[in-house]
Design an enzyme around this catalytic site. Structure first.
Site, mmCIF file in Angstrom:
data_model
loop_
_atom_site.group_PDB
_atom_site.id
_atom_site.type_symbol
_atom_site.label_atom_id
_atom_site.label_comp_id
_atom_site.label_asym_id
_atom_site.label_seq_id
_atom_site.Cartn_x
_atom_site.Cartn_y
_atom_site.Cartn_z
ATOM 1 N N TYR A 72 -37.507 23.707 -59.613
ATOM 2 C CA TYR A 72 -36.755 22.860 -60.537
ATOM 3 C C TYR A 72 -37.647 21.926 -61.362
ATOM 4 O O TYR A 72 -37.223 20.851 -61.764
ATOM 5 C CB TYR A 72 -35.680 22.056 -59.787
ATOM 6 C CG TYR A 72 -34.753 22.959 -58.998
ATOM 7 C CD1 TYR A 72 -33.884 23.822 -59.650
ATOM 8 C CD2 TYR A 72 -34.770 22.963 -57.604
ATOM 9 C CE1 TYR A 72 -33.052 24.677 -58.941
ATOM 10 C CE2 TYR A 72 -33.934 23.820 -56.877
ATOM 11 C CZ TYR A 72 -33.081 24.670 -57.553
ATOM 12 O OH TYR A 72 -32.257 25.517 -56.850
ATOM 13 N N ARG A 79 -36.948 15.595 -62.539
ATOM 14 C CA ARG A 79 -36.209 15.323 -61.301
ATOM 15 C C ARG A 79 -36.218 13.844 -60.920
ATOM 16 O O ARG A 79 -35.260 13.329 -60.356
ATOM 17 C CB ARG A 79 -36.742 16.177 -60.152
ATOM 18 C CG ARG A 79 -36.584 17.685 -60.412
ATOM 19 C CD ARG A 79 -36.798 18.512 -59.149
ATOM 20 N NE ARG A 79 -35.753 18.267 -58.177
ATOM 21 C CZ ARG A 79 -35.852 17.496 -57.143
ATOM 22 N NH1 ARG A 79 -37.003 16.877 -56.902
ATOM 23 N NH2 ARG A 79 -34.839 17.302 -56.334
ATOM 24 N N CYS A 131 -41.303 8.967 -75.018
ATOM 25 C CA CYS A 131 -40.896 7.709 -75.626
ATOM 26 C C CYS A 131 -39.687 7.105 -74.944
ATOM 27 O O CYS A 131 -38.658 6.879 -75.593
ATOM 28 C CB CYS A 131 -40.636 7.935 -77.104
ATOM 29 S SG CYS A 131 -42.154 8.356 -77.922
HETATM 30 N N1 LLP Z 1 -27.174 29.306 -54.400
HETATM 31 C C1 LLP Z 1 -26.392 28.702 -55.309
HETATM 32 C C2 LLP Z 1 -25.070 29.237 -55.582
HETATM 33 C C3 LLP Z 1 -26.869 27.559 -55.970
HETATM 34 O O1 LLP Z 1 -26.085 26.961 -56.867
HETATM 35 C C4 LLP Z 1 -28.161 27.070 -55.694
HETATM 36 C C5 LLP Z 1 -28.668 25.889 -56.377
HETATM 37 C C6 LLP Z 1 -28.942 27.751 -54.751
HETATM 38 C C7 LLP Z 1 -28.417 28.859 -54.119
HETATM 39 C C8 LLP Z 1 -30.333 27.336 -54.404
HETATM 40 O O2 LLP Z 1 -30.422 26.055 -53.873
HETATM 41 P P1 LLP Z 1 -31.822 25.544 -53.271
HETATM 42 O O3 LLP Z 1 -32.106 26.380 -52.047
HETATM 43 O O4 LLP Z 1 -32.870 25.760 -54.295
HETATM 44 O O5 LLP Z 1 -31.610 24.137 -52.970
HETATM 45 N N2 LLP Z 1 -31.845 20.988 -60.097
HETATM 46 C C9 LLP Z 1 -31.558 20.448 -58.774
HETATM 47 C C10 LLP Z 1 -31.051 21.505 -57.835
HETATM 48 C C11 LLP Z 1 -29.855 22.234 -58.358
HETATM 49 C C12 LLP Z 1 -29.453 23.341 -57.454
HETATM 50 C C13 LLP Z 1 -28.454 24.211 -58.106
HETATM 51 N N3 LLP Z 1 -28.040 25.289 -57.297
HETATM 52 C C14 LLP Z 1 -32.813 19.774 -58.235
HETATM 53 O O6 LLP Z 1 -33.806 19.739 -58.923
HETATM 54 O O7 LLP Z 1 -32.789 19.242 -57.131
#
Ligand code: LLP
Length: 463
Positions: A421, A360, A391
């Site tokens: 994540y 991240r 690396c």
């Molecule tokens: N619902 C949908 C349709 C989503 O696409 C996502 C996240 C969530 C719920 C949940 O979101 P949260 O509450 O966890 O923010 N890899 C990125 C975050 C990508 C989120 C993708 N979708 C990071 O590490 O910040």
């Protein structure tokens, strides 16, 4: 980002390089409860414990790097969301944040539903006993196999993301002799204040169908005519790591106005709306997240008000928090390998993990906190960059933070708020072995995802 460019670090003020970092805490030994899991505490001996177990014992038993998840905290947060939204709403935990069979069981026991976005997540959910009708299936390009399996097992809803998918899902459902409950994901056209890669409601991106100028209304029109589909509602997800409720309120208002348009045009009142996930958590002491009850109240009020104004029955609301439930409940434990001071710049602290267990920072310029957890120290704070063993120079875990200047190889340091994540986006870059996830509760620790082994790597290498 709400970080100070002028930290008031003792002694260091004249030698600190340019940058954006939080001033060192008055006492680096104090753990800010905002960023650490609930049962994390400093013991009398000076080391840190979680769920009643000392991190040194955890490191000895499970090795480092490793993720430790505070099960009581996870359950408490899941319950807080469930309670805040009550019986007239549903909470779907977003499995992409972190999913394992133990997590599925905790969610089931705490009364949450589950959002999955791949066949793999669906299989994990079903294999741990989540009832299919409590699962929502997401994704902007679900395969025919994924759609077929989701319909066959009877998922509670499929969230449709494109015109092609409306037809595809309808066709598959019909050929299986079923009528699938679906929602249509719309892009409401708000700019969420977060990193570009995790903002999803502006129109120029791959998710959803635009509300503005009619595509979403056209999608509803088509879905209503197809026998294989039972259209139950509209879905909006505006992005991730968001603190400001304004974006959610605009989204709710626009989704309700689509419901009113659908009622006027088709005489149908769609019974559900889903407002997605995306609520931010505290990665550093500067972040101020909202509590689930505040979020439930704000969303409930806006939807009720807008529906009254449009003379619509208030739909059943659902939300999909991922990060806000699991994020704060875990930390990554690392052992310090080298400490390299760069005169006039900062000190590079190399740990035994890196971008393979937390991408991240490299991907989103994310900010994290860090603490020395195997002992206390009264040494002066030093500005550090915590880096991994991969690396490339972008292999940064914590970009700018303060640790005691007597930090030495063999010390254990921990990075909090890595529940979301991190393991779910972990990689085998440089053939790193992905770390285990260990659940700790009431003095007991158990591996819920085991550490990868070199045999695991070679198992896939069949050339
Ligand atoms: N619902 C949908 C349709 C989503 O696409 C996502 C996240 C969530 C719920 C949940 O979101 P949260 O509450 O966890 O923010 N890899 C990125 C975050 C990508 C989120 C993708 N979708 C990071 O590490 O910040």
């Amino acid at each position: 980002m709400s970080r100070s460019a002028h930290p008031a670090g003792p002694r260091h003020a004249d030698v600190l390089p340019e940058g954006h970092y939080t001033a060192p805490a008055a006492d680096l030994n104090v753990l800010d409860p905002k960023v650490w899991a609930q049962t994390v505490t400093r013991t009398e001996s000076g080391s840190v414990s979680v769920g009643g177990i000392d991190v040194a014992d955890l490191a000895e038993e499970f090795g480092t790097p490793a993720y430790f998840v505070d099960e009581a905290d996870f359950r408490a947060r899941a319950r807080a969301w469930r309670t805040a939204f009550g019986h007239d709403a549903d909470v779907f935990y977003a499995g992409k944040a972190f999913l394992s069979r133990a997590v599925v069981r905790w969610l089931h026991e705490e009364g949450l539903n589950l959002d999955v976005c791949s066949g793999g997540e669906l299989t994990t959910a079903l294999s741990a006993g989540m009832p299919a009708d409590r699962i929502a299936f997401h994704g902007n390009n679900k395969s025919v196999e994924e759609i077929t399996k989701a319909i066959e097992v009877g998922v509670g809803r499929i969230v449709l993301d494109s015109f092609q998918e409306i037809v595809r899902v309808a066709h598959i459902a019909q050929s299986l002799g079923k009528r699938q409950r679906v929602q249509i994901r719309v892009t409401v056209g708000v700019e969420a204040h977060t990193h570009e890669f995790i903002a999803t409601a502006h129109e120029d991106q791959k998710f959803g169908i635009a509300l503005a100028d009619g595509p979403a209304a056209e999608a509803v029109r088509r879905a209503l005519t197809l026998d294989g589909l039972e259209l139950i509602g509209i879905h909006s997800h505006i992005g991730s790591q968001i603190f400001d409720m304004a974006g959610f309120e605009v989204a709710a208002r626009r989704v309700v106005s689509l419901l009113a348009q659908v009622r006027d045009e088709h005489g149908v009142e769609l019974p559900e709306i889903d407002l997605g996930g995306g609520l931010g958590i505290a990665y550093t002491s500067d972040d101020d997240p909202r509590e689930p009850h505040e979020i439930a109240k704000a969303l409930g009020e806006i939807v009720t008000r807008e529906c009254e104004a449009a003379r619509l029955r208030t739909p059943r609301i659902s939300v999909e928090p991922g990060r806000a439930i699991v994020g704060p409940t875990a930390f990554t434990l690392y052992e310090v390998g080298t400490v390299k001071p760069l005169e006039g710049l900062r000190t590079y602290v190399s740990v035994d993990g890196g971008m393979s267990d937390n991408i991240r920072t490299a991907l989103y310029d994310a900010e994290y906190s860090v603490a020395l957890v195997s002992r206390t120290s009264d040494a002066e704070p030093m500005l550090v960059r915590v880096v991994g063993k991969h690396c490339e120079s972008g292999d940064i875990v914590v970009k700018d933070a303060f640790l005691p200047s007597d930090l030495a190889p063999g010390d254990l340091i921990a990075v909090p708020a890595t529940g979301a994540y991190c393991r779910s986006m972990a990689s085998n870059y440089n053939h790193a072995l992905r770390p285990p996830v260990v659940a700790v509760r009431d003095g007991e620790a158990r591996v819920i995802v085991r550490r990868e082994t070199e045999e695991d790597l070679l198992r896939l290498d069949v050339g």
